[in-house]
Design an enzyme around this catalytic site. Structure first.
Site, short mmCIF file in Angstrom:
data_model
loop_
_atom_site.label_atom_id
_atom_site.label_comp_id
_atom_site.label_asym_id
_atom_site.label_seq_id
_atom_site.Cartn_x
_atom_site.Cartn_y
_atom_site.Cartn_z
N ASP A 74 1.04 -1.26 0.01
CA ASP A 74 -0.16 -0.09 -0.18
C ASP A 74 0.85 1.48 -0.11
O ASP A 74 2.15 1.41 0.33
CB ASP A 74 -0.95 -0.03 1.22
CG ASP A 74 -0.17 0.08 2.56
OD1 ASP A 74 0.70 -0.55 2.78
OD2 ASP A 74 -0.84 0.88 3.31
N GLU A 125 0.28 -1.19 5.65
CA GLU A 125 1.05 -0.61 6.55
C GLU A 125 0.93 0.90 6.88
O GLU A 125 1.14 1.28 7.94
CB GLU A 125 2.67 -0.62 6.04
CG GLU A 125 3.86 -0.39 6.80
CD GLU A 125 4.22 1.01 6.69
OE1 GLU A 125 4.95 1.54 7.73
OE2 GLU A 125 3.85 1.73 5.89
#
Length: 354
Positions: A74, A125
């Site tokens: 991400d 994350e």
């Protein structure tokens, strides 16, 4: 060790760069990683490696657990037009995630295929590390971990501060603004000011060794029924390795006179030794590509904090890119640096397999 699903397979320079450009060109803000995850799976399968997307969205390519290479899929939101720009003898890739952390992610995928070591691309994350948290609960501990974040080709990140995040809530009776009694908004301001003053550091103290405080969102005003003033404030405190989140929480709560605070997230700080076999392997590998190693400590928090809290194995964080460009509107990555980081990761992986 887990049995390798395949022998090491060559990945051409062209294919390595194509993977990077494709991933940067595939938007993957937190919660929307699926398409980028599929591209990663396709890459592994095209090079005769088993790969799958697990129950939370992580990409897993199990192999030799002498080392686990792992980075996050991400990115933060933001549309930066993807282009490759000529710059002297180099080429520069512009695009969201090129530095944080699609560059490290792609470099690790290539190195994992070339050496036959394990790989995981994790989700979330940038928000709550849900992919890393899921991983440590559903996977055996590897012999070593290399977490992927930008450190520069010659940087070896050994430490991160921890994170304590919470929400303060206060309510007071409504009344005319001329009244001297503090309302809920003032209570929130007074509590946070007291917290900031309590953790105020000497100007000469390194940031890494300080508790730093940051309000990240505040909402307050008269309630819908007009009978009260309500305030909600989200806050974050970064925690140095000399402390833990419990100690910081207790200190912050000691300043609380009105209202309540609910702690939503606590990630412990991490500081690893420069003398582990992983750190030594990186120093040798970085010199092999013609650079001088630098040992780094980061003031933020990463998935390495999660891994260190669950697994008792040597680990560092590494990856191409200038971390000052994390989340920036001009995020970009040198492709020659990307190539050299792959060489470093290959060298480290082979060393740890011996």
């Amino acid at each position: 060790m887990n049995a390798s699903t395949s022998d090491p397979t060559n990945v051409s320079l062209e294919a390595a760069r194509e993977l990077l450009v494709d991933l940067v060109s595939t938007p993957s803000p937190s919660g929307e990683e699926r398409e980028a995850a599929k591209r990663l799976v396709d890459f592994f399968e095209a090079h005769d490696r088993e790969a799958r997307i697990d129950g939370i969205g992580n990409v897993r390519a199990p192999a030799d657990d002498a080392v686990l290479l792992t980075s996050h899929i991400d990115t933060v939101p933001g549309d930066i037009p993807v282009e490759v720009e000529e710059s002297g003898d180099d080429e520069i890739l512009w695009g969201r995630g090129s530095v944080d952390a699609t560059g490290p992610l792609a470099a690790m995928a290539v190195a994992a295929v070339r050496t036959g070591v394990s790989f995981v691309g994790v989700v979330g994350e940038e928000v709550d590390s849900r992919g890393a948290r899921y991983l440590v609960e559903n996977r055996e501990e590897p012999a070593a971990v290399v977490n992927g974040e930008p450190s520069g080709v010659n940087g070896i990140t050994l430490g991160y501060r921890g994170l304590l995040a919470g929400t303060y809530v206060a309510t007071s009776e409504s009344g005319h603004t001329s009244r001297p009694d503090p309302n809920a908004i003032q209570h929130a301001i007074r509590w946070w000011t007291a917290v900031e003053e309590t953790f105020e550091a000497d100007e000469y103290d390194p940031i890494f060794e300080q508790v730093t405080t940051k309000p990240v969102e505040i909402d307050g005003g008269t309630s819908t029924d007009g009978l009260s003033v309500e305030t909600t404030m989200d806050v974050q405190l970064r925690v140095p390795p000399e402390l833990d989140t419990d100690a910081v929480r207790e200190t912050a709560e000691a300043e609380l006179e009105v209202g309540t605070v609910t702690w939503k997230d606590a990630v412990e700080p991490v500081m690893t030794s420069p003398r582990t076999e992983v750190a030594r392997a990186f120093r040798v590998a970085i010199r092999e590509v013609g650079d001088e190693p630098r040992l780094l400590r980061k003031t933020g928090t990463s998935d390495m904090n999660v891994y260190a809290g669950a697994w008792d194995c040597p680990m560092v964080t590494y990856g191409p890119g200038n971390s000052e460009l994390d989340h920036a509107p001009d995020e970009r990555l040198s492709l020659s640096a990307y190539d050299r980081s792959i060489a470093v990761l290959e060298h480290v992986s082979k060393t740890l397999q011996e």
